[in-house]
Design a protein around this motif. Structure first.
Motif, PDB file in Angstrom:
ATOM      1  N   THR A   1      10.803   1.326   5.473  1.00 56.56           N
ATOM      2  CA  THR A   1      11.849   2.320   5.728  1.00 56.56           C
ATOM      3  C   THR A   1      11.201   3.456   6.500  1.00 56.56           C
ATOM      4  N   ILE A   2      12.008   4.255   7.165  1.00 55.86           N
ATOM      5  CA  ILE A   2      11.455   5.346   7.963  1.00 55.86           C
ATOM      6  C   ILE A   2      12.276   6.607   7.749  1.00 55.86           C
ATOM      7  N   ASP A   3      11.581   7.717   7.572  1.00 52.33           N
ATOM      8  CA  ASP A   3      12.222   9.037   7.490  1.00 52.33           C
ATOM      9  C   ASP A   3      12.053   9.685   8.855  1.00 52.33           C
ATOM     10  N   TYR A   4      13.146   9.746   9.619  1.00 57.40           N
ATOM     11  CA  TYR A   4      13.059  10.230  10.993  1.00 57.40           C
ATOM     12  C   TYR A   4      12.746  11.718  11.070  1.00 57.40           C
ATOM     13  N   ASP A   5      13.153  12.483  10.076  1.00 57.30           N
ATOM     14  CA  ASP A   5      12.885  13.922  10.098  1.00 57.30           C
ATOM     15  C   ASP A   5      11.481  14.231   9.587  1.00 57.30           C
ATOM     16  N   ALA A   6      11.051  13.536   8.515  1.00 60.30           N
ATOM     17  CA  ALA A   6       9.704  13.744   7.988  1.00 60.30           C
ATOM     18  C   ALA A   6       8.647  13.003   8.802  1.00 60.30           C
ATOM     19  N   ARG A   7       9.082  12.103   9.694  1.00 59.89           N
ATOM     20  CA  ARG A   7       8.198  11.379  10.619  1.00 59.89           C
ATOM     21  C   ARG A   7       7.170  10.520   9.865  1.00 59.89           C
ATOM     22  N   GLN A   8       7.659   9.732   8.914  1.00 58.82           N
ATOM     23  CA  GLN A   8       6.737   8.862   8.183  1.00 58.82           C
ATOM     24  C   GLN A   8       7.424   7.549   7.813  1.00 58.82           C
ATOM     25  N   ILE A   9       6.594   6.509   7.721  1.00 61.56           N
ATOM     26  CA  ILE A   9       7.048   5.168   7.394  1.00 61.56           C
ATOM     27  C   ILE A   9       6.613   4.838   5.972  1.00 61.56           C
ATOM     28  N   THR A  10       7.498   4.204   5.211  1.00 64.89           N
ATOM     29  CA  THR A  10       7.168   3.727   3.880  1.00 64.89           C
ATOM     30  C   THR A  10       7.199   2.201   3.894  1.00 64.89           C
ATOM     31  N   LEU A  11       6.080   1.585   3.550  1.00 67.22           N
ATOM     32  CA  LEU A  11       5.977   0.123   3.564  1.00 67.22           C
ATOM     33  C   LEU A  11       6.650  -0.464   2.339  1.00 67.22           C
TER      34      LEU A  11
ATOM     35  N   VAL B   1       6.740   7.650  22.710  1.00 66.05           N
ATOM     36  CA  VAL B   1       5.416   7.866  22.124  1.00 66.05           C
ATOM     37  C   VAL B   1       4.958   6.575  21.448  1.00 66.05           C
ATOM     38  N   VAL B   2       3.661   6.275  21.554  1.00 67.24           N
ATOM     39  CA  VAL B   2       3.073   5.120  20.873  1.00 67.24           C
ATOM     40  C   VAL B   2       1.953   5.613  19.968  1.00 67.24           C
ATOM     41  N   ASP B   3       2.046   5.302  18.671  1.00 62.79           N
ATOM     42  CA  ASP B   3       1.003   5.649  17.710  1.00 62.79           C
ATOM     43  C   ASP B   3       0.347   4.357  17.212  1.00 62.79           C
ATOM     44  N   THR B   4      -0.980   4.373  17.093  1.00 57.39           N
ATOM     45  CA  THR B   4      -1.713   3.222  16.553  1.00 57.39           C
ATOM     46  C   THR B   4      -2.632   3.685  15.435  1.00 57.39           C
ATOM     47  N   ALA B   5      -2.907   2.776  14.509  1.00 51.53           N
ATOM     48  CA  ALA B   5      -3.794   3.090  13.390  1.00 51.53           C
ATOM     49  C   ALA B   5      -4.317   1.786  12.811  1.00 51.53           C
ATOM     50  N   THR B   6      -5.359   1.903  12.003  1.00 53.63           N
ATOM     51  CA  THR B   6      -5.914   0.757  11.276  1.00 53.63           C
ATOM     52  C   THR B   6      -5.559   0.909   9.811  1.00 53.63           C
ATOM     53  N   TYR B   7      -4.925  -0.107   9.247  1.00 51.71           N
ATOM     54  CA  TYR B   7      -4.424   0.000   7.884  1.00 51.71           C
ATOM     55  C   TYR B   7      -5.572  -0.041   6.880  1.00 51.71           C
ATOM     56  N   ASP B   8      -5.473   0.824   5.839  1.00 48.53           N
ATOM     57  CA  ASP B   8      -6.544   0.921   4.844  1.00 48.53           C
ATOM     58  C   ASP B   8      -6.384  -0.079   3.704  1.00 48.53           C
ATOM     59  N   GLY B   9      -5.301  -0.822   3.693  1.00 41.66           N
ATOM     60  CA  GLY B   9      -5.126  -1.868   2.692  1.00 41.66           C
ATOM     61  C   GLY B   9      -4.422  -1.442   1.423  1.00 41.66           C
ATOM     62  N   SER B  10      -4.092  -0.143   1.256  1.00 34.17           N
ATOM     63  CA  SER B  10      -3.469   0.292  -0.002  1.00 34.17           C
ATOM     64  C   SER B  10      -2.324   1.292   0.174  1.00 34.17           C
ATOM     65  N   SER B  11      -2.365   2.095   1.199  1.00 35.79           N
ATOM     66  CA  SER B  11      -1.339   3.138   1.360  1.00 35.79           C
ATOM     67  C   SER B  11       0.035   2.522   1.613  1.00 35.79           C
ATOM     68  N   THR B  12       1.059   3.147   1.041  1.00 34.96           N
ATOM     69  CA  THR B  12       2.430   2.702   1.299  1.00 34.96           C
ATOM     70  C   THR B  12       3.175   3.668   2.227  1.00 34.96           C
ATOM     71  N   ILE B  13       2.644   4.877   2.384  1.00 36.78           N
ATOM     72  CA  ILE B  13       3.270   5.861   3.272  1.00 36.78           C
ATOM     73  C   ILE B  13       2.372   6.072   4.485  1.00 36.78           C
ATOM     74  N   ILE B  14       2.929   5.852   5.676  1.00 40.33           N
ATOM     75  CA  ILE B  14       2.170   5.979   6.919  1.00 40.33           C
ATOM     76  C   ILE B  14       2.769   7.106   7.746  1.00 40.33           C
ATOM     77  N   PRO B  15       2.104   8.269   7.837  1.00 41.83           N
ATOM     78  CA  PRO B  15       2.635   9.356   8.672  1.00 41.83           C
ATOM     79  C   PRO B  15       2.346   9.088  10.148  1.00 41.83           C
ATOM     80  N   THR B  16       3.241   9.599  11.011  1.00 43.61           N
ATOM     81  CA  THR B  16       3.004   9.446  12.447  1.00 43.61           C
ATOM     82  C   THR B  16       2.074  10.528  12.972  1.00 43.61           C
ATOM     83  N   GLY B  17       1.982  11.623  12.251  1.00 45.60           N
ATOM     84  CA  GLY B  17       1.083  12.686  12.680  1.00 45.60           C
ATOM     85  C   GLY B  17       1.652  13.580  13.757  1.00 45.60           C
ATOM     86  N   LYS B  18       2.952  13.483  14.025  1.00 43.84           N
ATOM     87  CA  LYS B  18       3.589  14.312  15.048  1.00 43.84           C
ATOM     88  C   LYS B  18       4.452  15.382  14.388  1.00 43.84           C
TER      89      LYS B  18
END
Length: 301
Positions: free
Chosen positions: A64-74, A22-39
């Motif tokens: 870092t990435i939480d593989y079960d919660a499906r989100q990335i922390t910058l 799977v490939v997910d793309t997004a445009t960064y908002d400049g402030s968020s530290t947690i990026i969900p994959t939405g899956k």
């Protein structure tokens, strides 16, 4: 030779679960530290590649990435606002770790239904009654590993010894010992020094960990392992299937005709028992030991 990777494929195929890129793309908002994959499905451990504005990001340094919660922390310096974020990964209903855990649970069912046999030898010492099977008291290093797993993972079937100087391999049965603790034995009748004391042992199969490593499970017993894994995983998945006729199935035997639904964990569990009967393995036979009378305990025998 069947490997753990082969067993994983068998389990995934039966469950209709295959790793998907799977490939997910997004445009960064400049402030968020947690990026969900939405899956909704978990991410396969270590399968991701993450870039920000076309620059590869390093796990542990940039995120870092939480593989079960499906989100990335910058971490550290955040990307610029409007930067293109791209993450590629593999997803599946069941992570490989879950499948491996279920397969190894199935492996534990093999003992004592199916079991391995081994021979451990001890060179007796002068005036020594107690020997620890998990140490160098046992001459064979692989058997020390077996005993170190504890008494639930092995059974001593019989014992015998070879007297010092014996040249015709005339083994003498020996029953005057008992087990104590997890890995120790006590010879209540002491053997002379430098005798070779043998233990015939039945023990469980080695846990599987490396995908490319061949399994030591007999070919006839492999279906028992995979069917157990499938039933265990299907049982975990059934409560969240979200089928619209779940209530009807619970209330009436004719609400869901045969062949219109996936196999349930109960189906696979029945197949496990069927495979057990087909294997028709002889039960373990133990040689009875001589237990001492009260006056014999501690006697110089």
């Amino acid at each position: 030779m069947t490997t753990l990777a082969d067993l994983r494929v068998t389990v995934r195929r039966s469950l209709g679960d295959h790793l998907k890129t799977v490939v997910d793309t997004a445009t960064y908002d400049g402030s968020s530290t947690i990026i969900p994959t939405g899956k909704d499905l978990p991410i396969e451990t270590g399968s991701e590649t993450f870039t920000a504005a076309g620059t590869a990001q390093l796990r542990g340094s940039n995120y870092t990435i939480d593989y079960d919660a499906r989100q990335i922390t910058l971490l550290g310096t955040l990307p610029a606002s409007g930067a293109a974020l791209r993450i590629q990964y593999r997803e599946s209903v069941y992570k490989t770790e879950q499948i491996d855990e279920a397969i190894n649970q199935g492996r534990t069912l093999l003992f004592p239904t199916i079991y391995r046999r081994g021979l451990a030898s001890i060179t007796t010492r002068n005036l020594v009654r107690d020997y620890d099977l998990a140490t160098t008291d046992v001459n064979e290093a692989p058997m020390r590993t077996v005993f170190a797993q504890g008494h639930m993972n092995y059974k001593i079937l019989r014992a015998f010894y070879l007297p010092l100087g014996n040249s015709d391999q005339a083994y003498v049965p020996f029953r005057r010992f008992w087990q104590q603790g997890e890995t120790q034995i006590h010879l209540w009748e002491m053997l002379p020094a430098s005798y070779t004391f043998y233990l015939e042992v039945a023990y469980a199969f080695t846990a599987l960990s490396e995908g490319s490593a061949p399994t030591d499970i007999p070919a006839l017993a492999l279906p028992l392992v995979t069917e157990w894994a499938i039933s265990a995983l299907a049982l975990k998945q059934e409560p969240v299937r979200g089928r619209i006729d779940t209530a009807n199935v619970l209330q009436g035997p004719y609400a869901n005709p045969a062949g219109t639904m996936s196999q349930t964990s109960e189906d696979f569990a029945r197949r496990v028992e069927y495979i057990r009967r087909l294997l028709n393995v002889e039960p373990l036979t133990f040689e009875l030991r001589d237990m001492p009378r009260r006056w014999e305990v501690g006697a110089a025998r």
